[in-house]
Design an enzyme around this catalytic site. Sequence first.
Site, PDB file in Angstrom:
ATOM      1  N   GLY A   1     -31.505  37.288  43.652  1.00 57.37           N
ATOM      2  CA  GLY A   1     -30.290  36.666  43.110  1.00 57.37           C
ATOM      3  C   GLY A   1     -29.320  37.748  42.656  1.00 57.37           C
TER       4      GLY A   1
ATOM      5  N   ASP B   1     -27.158  37.671  40.431  1.00 56.91           N
ATOM      6  CA  ASP B   1     -27.046  37.721  38.956  1.00 56.91           C
ATOM      7  C   ASP B   1     -28.152  38.602  38.389  1.00 56.91           C
ATOM      8  OD1 ASP B   1     -28.726  35.653  39.980  1.00 56.91           O
ATOM      9  OD2 ASP B   1     -28.951  34.890  37.966  1.00 56.91           O
TER      10      ASP B   1
HETATM   11  C1  LIG Z   1     -32.987  32.292  40.214  1.00 61.54           C
HETATM   12  C2  LIG Z   1     -31.495  32.063  40.264  1.00 61.54           C
HETATM   13  C3  LIG Z   1     -31.182  30.695  40.813  1.00 61.54           C
HETATM   14  C4  LIG Z   1     -30.944  32.176  38.834  1.00 61.54           C
HETATM   15  O1  LIG Z   1     -29.586  31.853  38.866  1.00 61.54           O
HETATM   16  P1  LIG Z   1     -28.855  31.045  37.665  1.00 61.54           P
HETATM   17  O2  LIG Z   1     -29.907  30.512  36.760  1.00 61.54           O
HETATM   18  O3  LIG Z   1     -28.017  32.083  36.999  1.00 61.54           O
HETATM   19  O4  LIG Z   1     -28.033  30.001  38.299  1.00 61.54           O
HETATM   20  C5  LIG Z   1     -30.831  33.159  41.123  1.00 61.54           C
HETATM   21  O5  LIG Z   1     -31.197  34.425  40.642  1.00 61.54           O
HETATM   22  C6  LIG Z   1     -31.221  33.049  42.592  1.00 61.54           C
HETATM   23  O6  LIG Z   1     -30.661  32.261  43.295  1.00 61.54           O
HETATM   24  N1  LIG Z   1     -32.234  33.886  43.035  1.00 61.54           N
HETATM   25  C7  LIG Z   1     -32.638  33.887  44.425  1.00 61.54           C
HETATM   26  C8  LIG Z   1     -34.130  34.040  44.550  1.00 61.54           C
HETATM   27  C9  LIG Z   1     -34.694  35.347  43.951  1.00 61.54           C
HETATM   28  O7  LIG Z   1     -34.046  35.929  43.039  1.00 61.54           O
HETATM   29  O8  LIG Z   1     -35.798  35.773  44.391  1.00 61.54           O
HETATM   30  K   LIG Z   2     -26.994  33.286  35.123  1.00 65.89           K
END
Ligand SMILES: CC(C)(COP(=O)(O)O)[C@@H](O)C(=O)NCCC(=O)O
Ligand SMILES: [K+]
Length: 231
Positions: A86, A88
């Site tokens: 992700g 973020d």
């Molecule tokens: C886990 C998340 C959905 C968190 O995003 P948020 O809670 O900020 O909307 C995001 O980091 C994401 O889409 N991750 C992709 C899968 C991974 O990080 O392995």
């Molecule tokens: K977030």
Amino acid sequence: MRLLIDVGNTALKAAIWQDGQIKSCELNVQPWSQINEVVYASVGKSEQLNELLAQASVFQVPCFEAKVTKQLSNLSCAYQQFHNLGIDRWLGLIAAFQLWPQQDCIVIDTGTATTIDVLTAQGQHLGGWILPGLDLMTRSLTQNTQRVFDDANTPFVNELGVNTPNGLKNGALVATLGAVEQAKLQFTNKKPQLIFAGGYGALLKAQFSDAIYDPQLVMKGLNYWYELSEK
Ligand SMILES: CC(C)(COP(=O)(O)O)[C@@H](O)C(=O)NCCC(=O)O
Ligand SMILES: [K+]
Ligand SMILES: Nc1ncnc2c1ncn2[C@@H]1O[C@H](COP(=O)(O)OP(=O)(O)O)[C@@H](O)[C@H]1O
């Protein structure tokens, strides 16, 4: 002025970076004539983002989308398939590495999901976990059981539950705290810096001594990404 946009699964956040300061701002009122560039990150599709980018192009403001890379300066991503991480999470790691250099860190971002990422003092991302956010945890139970119910006034506290709503909410909190404790075990010899961000970041930070809550962590990471990347 630089407009920073962080699109999560629940909310789109906007901020202005100017003279080394990041200030949250409303999306609808943009002083386009004073904006030099838009830097944005998105974990999902967003109509609001598309509209903003369309406006930026009308005002001929260049836009840059932050992407995960295997390496960024001395920070390296744990994922072989780094594009699946992700954005973020990557931005939180960039900010932690820039703000707490030479320090082992654990970055906990509590948004729709709660993400936990472990970062060594040398900039090696060791990996992490994805948990349902606190609201997702409680909602998944109230929506999928007949007799588990919530109430908005019950706080999340680290205590045994003695009625259904606090059994529900405290359970979500202690499950999340337990995951943070597990992450701390990755560092046997020294205490890592705990850094919290996101909607419930302040609540979680309060459960730990000398932890940090930075609501702007991802925005700072987005700004560092822009400054560190070859554009
Ligand atoms: C886990 C998340 C959905 C968190 O995003 P948020 O809670 O900020 O909307 C995001 O980091 C994401 O889409 N991750 C992709 C899968 C991974 O990080 O392995
Ligand atoms: K977030
Ligand atoms: N004061 C708050 N403001 C915004 N969201 C909050 C707040 N307190 C708790 N939350 C929860 O945090 C999540 C939104 O946080 P955010 O980090 O914006 O999510 P995302 O990055 O996934 O869009 C939601 O699950 C919401 O219920």
